[in-house]
Design an enzyme around this catalytic site. Structure first.
Site, PDB file in Angstrom:
ATOM      1  N   SER A 108       1.120  -9.610 -19.522  1.00 49.74           N
ATOM      2  CA  SER A 108       2.431  -8.732 -20.526  1.00 49.74           C
ATOM      3  C   SER A 108       1.825  -7.460 -20.965  1.00 49.74           C
ATOM      4  CB  SER A 108       2.623  -9.318 -21.239  1.00 49.74           C
ATOM      5  OG  SER A 108       4.662  -9.222 -21.022  1.00 49.74           O
ATOM      6  N   ASP A 112       9.567 -13.621 -11.942  1.00 50.66           N
ATOM      7  CA  ASP A 112       9.694 -13.151 -12.980  1.00 50.66           C
ATOM      8  C   ASP A 112      11.136 -12.211 -13.487  1.00 50.66           C
ATOM      9  OD1 ASP A 112       8.479 -11.404 -15.645  1.00 50.66           O
ATOM     10  OD2 ASP A 112       6.596 -11.448 -15.019  1.00 50.66           O
ATOM     11  N   HIS A 131       7.470 -15.449 -15.342  1.00 50.40           N
ATOM     12  CA  HIS A 131       6.733 -14.521 -16.620  1.00 50.40           C
ATOM     13  C   HIS A 131       5.151 -15.549 -17.273  1.00 50.40           C
ATOM     14  CE1 HIS A 131       6.069 -11.043 -18.800  1.00 50.40           C
ATOM     15  NE2 HIS A 131       5.611 -11.224 -19.855  1.00 50.40           N
TER      16      HIS A 131
END
Length: 274
Positions: free
Chosen positions: A126, A184, A211
């Site tokens: 991320s 996601d 995610h």
């Protein structure tokens, strides 16, 4: 806001074992920390353990309380960020044309850990994957001491901060593995695909989830093959480097000994050892 940063390796290994493994700097996502990231990657670490060791580092900045927190809520020291891209001092991956508050401090931190731990690759999730993309671009332009041989980016995206907009003008040439979920909702797959497109010949691994960095049987072979190939390349490069250094020492010794080669020959085996 900055606080003490902790660096932890994924495993305690001897120096001999370290020499036969890749050492990879692992960068967590926003509102995570090194310990939490290490815990979440338990199965992933088992998959790659034969080939790689992860070095987890915690970002220097404490994230502010969540927007829906009760008034007066104190920041949680366990929730960290590499930089903040909104004027209110928070971060959102989809935000565009904002600042990059605290980025330079984080850059100095990872450069320090990279050197101290003698890493050779980068892994990020991320915001950490966004950071990895920026580090790879900086390295390609000679603007950081970090020189990754490869990169793994999970749920990554291009930074939308104004100061980072010129980072994606040329493609990064190192091997890369890009991982993202088809479902996601935090970082849509299109954003991860756009980051992968900034690398030459990116390897892409998708999964049906959201995610997170997946570590199931269906992904194991991809991970094992990627890190096995990277380790083989790394060890071959080390052999060439050691041989070159040994030859250089031998030539210097020959010169110092008047060109008869005796002194350099005596020491050649020792100089070529790891």
């Amino acid at each position: 806001m900055a606080n003490e940063t902790v660096v932890k390796s994924s495993k305690n290994v001897s120096s001999g074992e370290q020499d036969s493994k890749l050492k990879i700097l692992a960068l967590h996502g926003y509102r995570q920390n090194g310990d939490g990231f290490k815990s979440k990657l338990g199965s992933f670490r088992k998959f790659i353990n034969k080939h790689a060791e992860l070095v987890f580092v915690t970002a220097p900045h404490i994230a502010p309380p969540l927007p829906d927190s009760e008034p007066g809520t104190e920041p949680d020291p366990a929730q960290r960020g590499w930089w903040f891209n909104k004027e209110d001092g928070t971060f959102k991956g989809t935000n565009k044309n904002g600042p990059a508050i605290g980025f330079e401090e984080s850059l100095k931190l990872v450069e320090k850990v990279w050197k101290e731990e003698q890493c050779c690759g980068l892994l990020g999730f991320s915001q950490g994957a966004c950071f990895v993309g920026l580090l790879c671009d900086l390295s390609a332009r000679g603007m950081t001491s970090i020189k990754p041989e490869f990169a793994v980016l999970s749920s990554g995206f291009r930074s939308g901060s104004l100061v980072h907009l010129n980072f994606y003008e040329s493609k990064v040439q190192i091997p890369s593995l890009h991982i993202y979920g088809e479902a996601d909702e935090i970082i849509p797959k299109e954003m991860s695909m756009a980051l992968a497109d900034t690398f030459t010949d990116p390897q892409v691994l998708t999964h049906p989830g959201g995610h997170f960095l997946p570590a199931q049987a269906t992904q194991k072979q991809t991970y094992v093959e990627f890190f096995r190939d990277r380790l083989q390349f790394h060890l071959e490069a080390k052999e060439i480097e050691n041989a070159t250094a040994a030859n250089s020492i031998m030539l210097n010794d020959n010169s110092a000994g008047g060109g008869n080669g005796v002194h350099g020959t005596d020491n050649d085996d020792d100089d070529d050892s790891d």
